[in-house]
Design a protein around this motif. Structure first.
Motif, PDB file in Angstrom:
ATOM      1  N   LEU A  47       0.828  -1.203   0.000  1.00 56.85           N
ATOM      2  CA  LEU A  47       0.000   0.000   0.000  1.00 56.85           C
ATOM      3  C   LEU A  47       0.863   1.254   0.000  1.00 56.85           C
ATOM      4  O   LEU A  47       0.544   2.235  -0.690  1.00 56.85           O
ATOM      5  N   ARG A  48       1.964   1.255   0.744  1.00 60.40           N
ATOM      6  CA  ARG A  48       2.856   2.415   0.739  1.00 60.40           C
ATOM      7  C   ARG A  48       3.420   2.671  -0.653  1.00 60.40           C
ATOM      8  O   ARG A  48       3.490   3.819  -1.114  1.00 60.40           O
ATOM      9  N   ALA A  49       3.830   1.593  -1.336  1.00 57.90           N
ATOM     10  CA  ALA A  49       4.381   1.745  -2.683  1.00 57.90           C
ATOM     11  C   ALA A  49       3.333   2.300  -3.642  1.00 57.90           C
ATOM     12  O   ALA A  49       3.617   3.181  -4.465  1.00 57.90           O
ATOM     13  N   LEU A  50       2.108   1.810  -3.539  1.00 57.24           N
ATOM     14  CA  LEU A  50       1.037   2.287  -4.417  1.00 57.24           C
ATOM     15  C   LEU A  50       0.645   3.722  -4.079  1.00 57.24           C
ATOM     16  O   LEU A  50       0.278   4.496  -4.968  1.00 57.24           O
ATOM     17  N   THR A  51       0.708   4.081  -2.812  1.00 64.49           N
ATOM     18  CA  THR A  51       0.401   5.459  -2.409  1.00 64.49           C
ATOM     19  C   THR A  51       1.418   6.430  -2.994  1.00 64.49           C
ATOM     20  O   THR A  51       1.061   7.514  -3.476  1.00 64.49           O
ATOM     21  N   ARG A  52       2.683   6.041  -2.969  1.00 65.09           N
ATOM     22  CA  ARG A  52       3.717   6.890  -3.582  1.00 65.09           C
ATOM     23  C   ARG A  52       3.478   7.036  -5.078  1.00 65.09           C
ATOM     24  O   ARG A  52       3.625   8.123  -5.651  1.00 65.09           O
ATOM     25  N   ALA A  53       3.085   5.941  -5.724  1.00 64.55           N
ATOM     26  CA  ALA A  53       2.843   5.975  -7.166  1.00 64.55           C
ATOM     27  C   ALA A  53       1.642   6.841  -7.526  1.00 64.55           C
ATOM     28  O   ALA A  53       1.555   7.353  -8.650  1.00 64.55           O
ATOM     29  N   ALA A  54       0.715   7.006  -6.587  1.00 63.81           N
ATOM     30  CA  ALA A  54      -0.514   7.754  -6.860  1.00 63.81           C
ATOM     31  C   ALA A  54      -0.426   9.229  -6.490  1.00 63.81           C
ATOM     32  O   ALA A  54      -1.406   9.968  -6.650  1.00 63.81           O
TER      33      ALA A  54
END
Length: 272
Positions: free
Chosen positions: A183-190
């Motif tokens: 989720l942290r990785a996807l949050t950064r990507a978003a």
């Protein structure tokens, strides 16, 4: 409507495969109750309840599926995804009608354009529901019986698994940590506002939320209270953003339908 099956009792020493069987059995009971309700009436909340039940099942599969053989795990993924996809279009129209069209018509009850858009949206929604009902009827016949068959033989499946995963307590914490990392990785990507990235972030957040809810009895309070509360708050914000994107798309569809004449216009005066 009551679709909640009795929640299974989990302990930290429970085997992950046994926890999967108990949790998925409860999820399937909810799914079947929702499917039965949808056969007898057409209420948006019934469809929403089905989608929540499927999300819970998919979250449990993500969390505990690695304790099962890959072949069965992959088939469960495919079969549960089938239900989610079959219901998504109708749910989009339901939300659009309730949260975009209804408030607009309340403000402008005599607006003929809004009335026409509402009629088009309801027609599209009903057509999508007919398609959904056919897909769900097929799902009841197969693969739903296969999922029950898997549960009946889960002890055999667990012995074939590459690894059993040990005890549920440490296994659950490991899976939650993995979910947080994703989720942290996807949050950064978003962060730049890309719609697809935000959609992926929202899905990952929902999944982690439902994993925590399912495994709450064996998780530390830092997961079951603080993180869960944070996930619920974040989902509300992301949900509004994604719903807005979907609403604009559906509005464009309705306006395009209004712009298309039912028949060719009469020729101009003097035309041969």
């Amino acid at each position: 409507m009551t679709t909640n099956a009795k929640s299974p009792t989990l302990h930290r020493k429970t085997r992950p495969a046994d926890a999967f069987a108990a949790l998925i059995q409860a999820s399937l009971a909810r799914i079947e109750a929702c499917l039965d309700q949808l056969r007898h009436r057409d209420e948006p909340e019934d469809l929403h309840a089905l989608r929540v039940a499927v999300r819970h099942a998919r979250a449990v599969l993500w969390a505990l599926g690695p304790s099962l053989p890959r072949q069965e795990r992959d088939r469960w993924k495919q079969d549960l995804r089938m239900v989610a996809r079959a219901t998504s279009e109708v749910r989009d129209w339901d939300v659009f009608l309730a949260e975009t069209i209804a408030p607009a018509r309340k403000l402008q009850p005599d607006d003929t354009v809004l009335a026409a858009i509402a009629d088009t949206a309801r027609e599209r929604r009903n057509t999508a529901r007919d398609t959904m009902q056919a897909a769900l009827a097929s799902y009841r016949d197969w693969p739903l019986p296969a999922l029950h068959r898997d549960l009946a033989h889960l002890a055999h499946l667990a012995t074939r698994a590459r690894k059993d995963g040990g005890r549920l307590g440490p296994y659950a914490r490991k899976r939650v940590r993995r979910g947080r990392k994703q989720l942290r990785a996807l949050t950064r990507a978003a962060r730049h506002g890309d719609a697809r990235a935000i959609h992926k972030q929202r899905i990952a957040g929902k999944r982690l939320r439902y994993v925590i809810e399912a495994l709450m009895p064996v998780l530390p309070s830092r997961y079951t209270k603080g993180l869960h509360r944070k996930l619920v708050k974040g989902q509300t914000k992301l949900g509004s953003f994604v719903d807005g994107i979907v609403a604009r798309r559906l509005m464009a569809d309705c306006l395009e339908a209004q712009a298309m004449p039912d028949e060719a216009p009469p020729p101009p005066p003097g035309a041969s």
